[in-house]
Structure formats: structure tokens, C-alpha cells
Design a protein around this motif. Sequence first.
Motif, short mmCIF file in Angstrom:
data_model
loop_
_atom_site.label_atom_id
_atom_site.label_comp_id
_atom_site.label_asym_id
_atom_site.label_seq_id
_atom_site.Cartn_x
_atom_site.Cartn_y
_atom_site.Cartn_z
N MET A 81 27.86 26.39 33.00
CA MET A 81 27.61 26.04 34.41
C MET A 81 29.06 26.18 35.30
SD MET A 81 25.01 25.50 36.14
CE MET A 81 24.36 24.67 37.70
N ASP A 82 29.97 25.56 34.68
CA ASP A 82 31.03 25.51 35.66
C ASP A 82 31.84 26.86 35.93
OD1 ASP A 82 31.00 22.85 35.91
OD2 ASP A 82 32.51 22.39 34.27
N ASP A 83 31.74 27.62 34.77
CA ASP A 83 32.00 29.07 34.72
C ASP A 83 31.35 29.93 35.75
OD1 ASP A 83 34.03 28.67 32.90
OD2 ASP A 83 32.83 29.47 31.44
N GLU A 84 29.96 29.77 35.84
CA GLU A 84 29.05 30.25 36.96
C GLU A 84 29.54 29.91 38.20
OE1 GLU A 84 24.72 29.91 36.21
OE2 GLU A 84 25.24 30.13 34.22
N LEU A 85 29.66 28.43 38.64
CA LEU A 85 30.19 28.25 39.79
C LEU A 85 31.53 28.94 40.11
CD1 LEU A 85 28.89 24.41 39.70
CD2 LEU A 85 28.15 26.31 41.12
N GLU A 86 32.56 28.66 39.25
CA GLU A 86 33.80 29.56 39.74
C GLU A 86 33.55 30.82 39.92
OE1 GLU A 86 38.11 30.24 37.34
OE2 GLU A 86 37.10 28.03 36.70
N ASN A 87 32.76 31.38 39.29
CA ASN A 87 32.48 33.00 39.44
C ASN A 87 31.90 33.17 40.81
OD1 ASN A 87 33.79 33.93 36.99
ND2 ASN A 87 31.61 33.94 35.93
N MET A 88 30.79 32.43 41.19
CA MET A 88 30.40 32.32 42.35
C MET A 88 31.39 32.23 43.63
SD MET A 88 26.45 30.81 42.03
CE MET A 88 26.92 29.46 42.79
N GLY A 89 32.19 31.29 43.48
CA GLY A 89 33.40 30.60 44.37
C GLY A 89 34.29 32.12 44.40
N SER A 90 34.67 32.76 43.15
CA SER A 90 35.47 34.02 43.41
C SER A 90 34.87 35.29 43.91
CB SER A 90 36.00 34.34 42.05
OG SER A 90 36.39 33.24 41.36
N ALA A 91 33.64 35.40 43.77
CA ALA A 91 33.19 36.48 44.49
C ALA A 91 32.84 36.08 45.90
CB ALA A 91 31.41 36.52 43.89
N LYS A 92 32.54 34.80 46.34
CA LYS A 92 32.49 34.59 47.71
C LYS A 92 33.88 34.75 48.38
CE LYS A 92 32.12 30.17 48.49
NZ LYS A 92 31.58 28.73 48.58
N GLU A 93 34.92 34.32 47.57
CA GLU A 93 36.38 34.61 48.21
C GLU A 93 36.48 35.97 48.28
OE1 GLU A 93 39.57 32.69 48.67
OE2 GLU A 93 38.04 30.71 48.84
N ALA A 94 36.13 36.79 47.51
CA ALA A 94 36.63 38.24 47.27
C ALA A 94 36.02 39.11 48.41
CB ALA A 94 35.98 38.61 45.99
N ARG A 95 34.51 38.32 48.80
CA ARG A 95 33.78 39.18 49.67
C ARG A 95 34.43 38.65 51.19
NH1 ARG A 95 29.02 40.71 51.85
NH2 ARG A 95 28.14 39.38 53.76
N TRP A 96 34.85 37.38 51.37
CA TRP A 96 35.53 37.00 52.46
C TRP A 96 36.75 37.85 52.60
CZ3 TRP A 96 35.11 30.90 52.11
CH2 TRP A 96 33.99 30.66 52.40
N ALA A 97 37.41 37.99 51.77
CA ALA A 97 38.89 38.87 52.01
C ALA A 97 38.56 40.00 52.37
CB ALA A 97 39.71 38.77 50.55
N VAL A 98 37.68 40.78 51.72
CA VAL A 98 37.30 42.35 51.99
C VAL A 98 36.78 42.19 53.73
CG1 VAL A 98 35.67 44.12 51.78
CG2 VAL A 98 36.56 43.15 49.95
N LEU A 99 35.89 41.40 53.92
CA LEU A 99 35.53 41.32 55.24
C LEU A 99 36.60 41.23 56.32
CD1 LEU A 99 32.08 39.34 55.03
CD2 LEU A 99 32.50 41.75 55.25
N LEU A 100 37.39 40.07 55.93
CA LEU A 100 38.51 39.86 57.02
C LEU A 100 39.70 41.11 56.94
CD1 LEU A 100 39.64 37.89 58.87
CD2 LEU A 100 40.81 36.78 57.06
N ARG A 101 39.74 41.78 55.88
CA ARG A 101 40.73 42.70 56.05
C ARG A 101 40.20 43.97 56.69
NH1 ARG A 101 41.02 42.15 50.26
NH2 ARG A 101 42.97 40.93 49.68
N GLN A 102 38.82 44.18 56.59
CA GLN A 102 38.18 45.10 57.31
C GLN A 102 38.14 44.83 58.83
OE1 GLN A 102 34.30 45.37 55.81
NE2 GLN A 102 35.08 46.93 53.91
N SER A 103 38.05 43.72 59.13
CA SER A 103 38.11 43.28 60.41
C SER A 103 39.39 43.31 61.17
CB SER A 103 37.43 41.74 60.76
OG SER A 103 38.40 40.85 60.12
N LEU A 104 40.43 43.14 60.30
CA LEU A 104 41.81 43.31 60.96
C LEU A 104 42.16 44.64 61.28
CD1 LEU A 104 43.57 40.65 58.62
CD2 LEU A 104 43.19 40.48 61.04
N SER A 105 41.13 45.70 60.54
CA SER A 105 41.46 47.05 60.78
C SER A 105 40.79 47.38 61.91
CB SER A 105 41.16 47.76 59.39
OG SER A 105 42.02 47.47 58.42
N GLY A 106 39.79 46.57 62.57
CA GLY A 106 39.26 46.91 63.80
C GLY A 106 37.68 46.96 63.51
N ASP A 107 37.18 46.55 62.29
CA ASP A 107 35.83 46.49 61.86
C ASP A 107 34.94 45.46 62.56
OD1 ASP A 107 33.07 46.66 60.90
OD2 ASP A 107 33.89 47.56 59.15
#
Length: 197
Positions: free
Chosen positions: A1-27
Motif C-alpha cells: 500500500m505504501d509503495d502504491e502511494l509513493e508511486n502515485m506521488g512520484s507520478a504526480k510529481e513527474a506530471r507536474w514537472a512535465v507540465l511546468l517545463r512545457q509552460s516555461l517553454s511557452g505552452d
Amino acid sequence: MDDELENMGSAKEARWAVLLRQSLSGDRVAYVQFLTDIAPVLRGIIRARCGGTSDESEDLLQDTLIAIHQKRHTWRQTDAVGPWIYAIARYKVVDGQRKRRRNRIVAFDGTEDRVPDETLADPSLRGDLNTLLAHLDDTAATIVRDVKLNGLTAEEAGAKLNMTGGAVRVALHRAMAKLSAIAQHDVRPKMSNKERK
């Protein structure tokens, strides 16, 4: 269960990073999606930390999102996004609590109400306040300034004056009662011989 939560947190962090990088490029679409994704998470953090009303929480959320917008260029793209936005939210909550502490009145029965601290907003009122405070002895005037204007606790004000917090509260109550009576009767301070010349 803890691993699932950690993976969900990591996936959320990765999504945020991708979105913020894209936005910094003007998206712009990625930026709107980034803000949409982080807002509910920040709302929960702010509500848990500030303990205020939902209106205050929403105000702090807006302040936090504005700060993130203004500081988005400071995010290092090799770092995780979560700790960066959480730090901004934490600072905004602390700032909000400081403002709330400055805008409070503690009644003699211990209840607390918040009121706008209009004496800080209108400089013309500062002269009126100084006129009123001239009726008090130096210690009482200092206590009123420290606690009511500068937002210090009774203990903090007492430490400056070598008094206990309880003694400061009693002196403050007496000073406020005297100022209230003076203000109601519109009594002007007596001028010293020096001021008359």
C-alpha cells in the motif's frame, strides 16, 4: 500500500514537472493544466496549516498561486516540483498568520476577534493615536504600541520591558480602558510649558 502511494506521488510529481517545463517553454495550455492540478493539493495543505476560515484559506491559495506564477522561473528543472510549491505555500501561510495576528483584538474574557488594523493603513490616524497615547505613561504607551500595533504577544512585549505576560495583559487592559474613555470624551492632552512656548 505504501509503495502504491509513493508511486502515485512520484507520478504526480513527474506530471507536474512535465507540465511546468512545457509552460516555461511557452505552452499556455500546459500551464493552465499545471495550476489546475496543483490547486486542490495546495488548498488541502493551506487549510490544514492555517486553521482559518475557508475564505482565508482561499485568499491564501490565491496568494500562493500568484507567488508560484511570479517565481516559476526560479524552479530548477532538475529539482522536484512538489517541495518547491510546498515551500511557497508554507511561506504564504506564515505571512497570512502574521497579518492575522496583527489584526486581532483579545478581549478581557480571552475571546479573540479579528479586525482590520486601519491605523496602519491611514497615516493621518497615526497622529491621532500619538495624541491619545500622550495620556499614558511611557510603559503603558509602549505596551499598547507593541501589542496592538506591532502584533507582539504579551510575553514578547513583557520581555522587552522586564515584565511578565500577565502584568502586560493587565497594564494593556487598563491602558485600553483609559484610551477608550478619553476617545469617547474627546479629551485633548495637556500641553507642557515647553510646548506652549
